[in-house]
Design a protein around this motif. Structure first.
Motif, short mmCIF file in Angstrom:
data_model
loop_
_atom_site.label_atom_id
_atom_site.label_comp_id
_atom_site.label_asym_id
_atom_site.label_seq_id
_atom_site.Cartn_x
_atom_site.Cartn_y
_atom_site.Cartn_z
N LEU A 46 26.50 65.68 24.54
CA LEU A 46 25.98 64.36 24.17
C LEU A 46 27.10 63.32 24.19
O LEU A 46 26.93 62.22 24.72
CB LEU A 46 25.31 64.42 22.80
N ALA A 47 28.25 63.66 23.65
CA ALA A 47 29.40 62.75 23.66
C ALA A 47 29.83 62.44 25.09
O ALA A 47 30.14 61.28 25.41
CB ALA A 47 30.56 63.35 22.87
N ARG A 48 29.85 63.43 25.97
CA ARG A 48 30.23 63.22 27.36
C ARG A 48 29.27 62.24 28.03
O ARG A 48 29.68 61.30 28.72
CB ARG A 48 30.22 64.56 28.13
N ILE A 49 27.97 62.44 27.80
CA ILE A 49 26.95 61.56 28.38
C ILE A 49 27.12 60.13 27.87
O ILE A 49 27.09 59.17 28.64
CB ILE A 49 25.54 62.09 28.07
N LEU A 50 27.33 59.97 26.57
CA LEU A 50 27.47 58.63 26.00
C LEU A 50 28.72 57.92 26.49
O LEU A 50 28.70 56.71 26.75
CB LEU A 50 27.43 58.70 24.48
N ARG A 51 29.83 58.66 26.64
CA ARG A 51 31.05 58.05 27.20
C ARG A 51 30.82 57.59 28.63
O ARG A 51 31.22 56.48 29.01
CB ARG A 51 32.21 59.04 27.14
N LYS A 52 30.17 58.42 29.43
CA LYS A 52 29.88 58.07 30.83
C LYS A 52 28.96 56.86 30.89
O LYS A 52 29.17 55.96 31.70
CB LYS A 52 29.26 59.27 31.55
N LEU A 53 27.96 56.83 30.03
CA LEU A 53 27.04 55.72 29.96
C LEU A 53 27.77 54.43 29.58
O LEU A 53 27.59 53.39 30.22
CB LEU A 53 25.94 56.03 28.94
N ALA A 54 28.63 54.50 28.58
CA ALA A 54 29.40 53.33 28.14
C ALA A 54 30.31 52.83 29.27
O ALA A 54 30.40 51.62 29.51
CB ALA A 54 30.22 53.67 26.90
N ASP A 55 30.97 53.74 29.95
CA ASP A 55 31.84 53.35 31.07
C ASP A 55 31.04 52.66 32.17
O ASP A 55 31.49 51.67 32.75
CB ASP A 55 32.57 54.56 31.64
N SER A 56 29.86 53.18 32.46
CA SER A 56 29.01 52.61 33.51
C SER A 56 28.57 51.20 33.15
O SER A 56 28.62 50.29 33.98
CB SER A 56 27.80 53.52 33.72
N GLU A 107 30.04 49.15 31.01
CA GLU A 107 31.22 48.29 30.98
C GLU A 107 31.63 47.86 32.39
O GLU A 107 31.92 46.68 32.63
CB GLU A 107 32.38 49.01 30.29
N SER A 108 31.64 48.79 33.33
CA SER A 108 32.05 48.44 34.69
C SER A 108 31.05 47.52 35.38
O SER A 108 31.43 46.68 36.19
CB SER A 108 32.30 49.69 35.53
N ALA A 109 29.76 47.64 35.03
CA ALA A 109 28.74 46.76 35.61
C ALA A 109 28.76 45.38 34.96
O ALA A 109 28.29 44.41 35.55
CB ALA A 109 27.36 47.39 35.46
#
Length: 68
Positions: free
Chosen positions: A25-35, A37-39
């Protein structure tokens, strides 16, 4: 326009088993946050959320506050 952020993640598949629920869950949320932020903004249409195995486990999007 008032907006809300909707995120739905199911924790039923193998990626979340054997004590990996918090880690995945933490991995998914970090990836989601990065996505996001970059957009520079959250998507208005629902985007798929995938687990480490590539399975769709949820979706997320920014929607108007009155979205049901």
């Amino acid at each position: 326009l008032s907006m809300k952020f909707i995120i739905r993640i199911g924790l039923e598949n193998a990626a979340f088993s054997d004590g990996n629920e918090g880690t995945e869950l933490a991995r998914i949320l970090r990836k989601l946050a990065d996505s996001i932020e970059s957009a520079g903004e959250a998507p208005r249409c629902f985007e798929k959320i995938r687990d480490v195995n590539g399975n769709t486990v949820g979706q997320y999007a920014a929607k108007p506050a009155d979205y049901a």
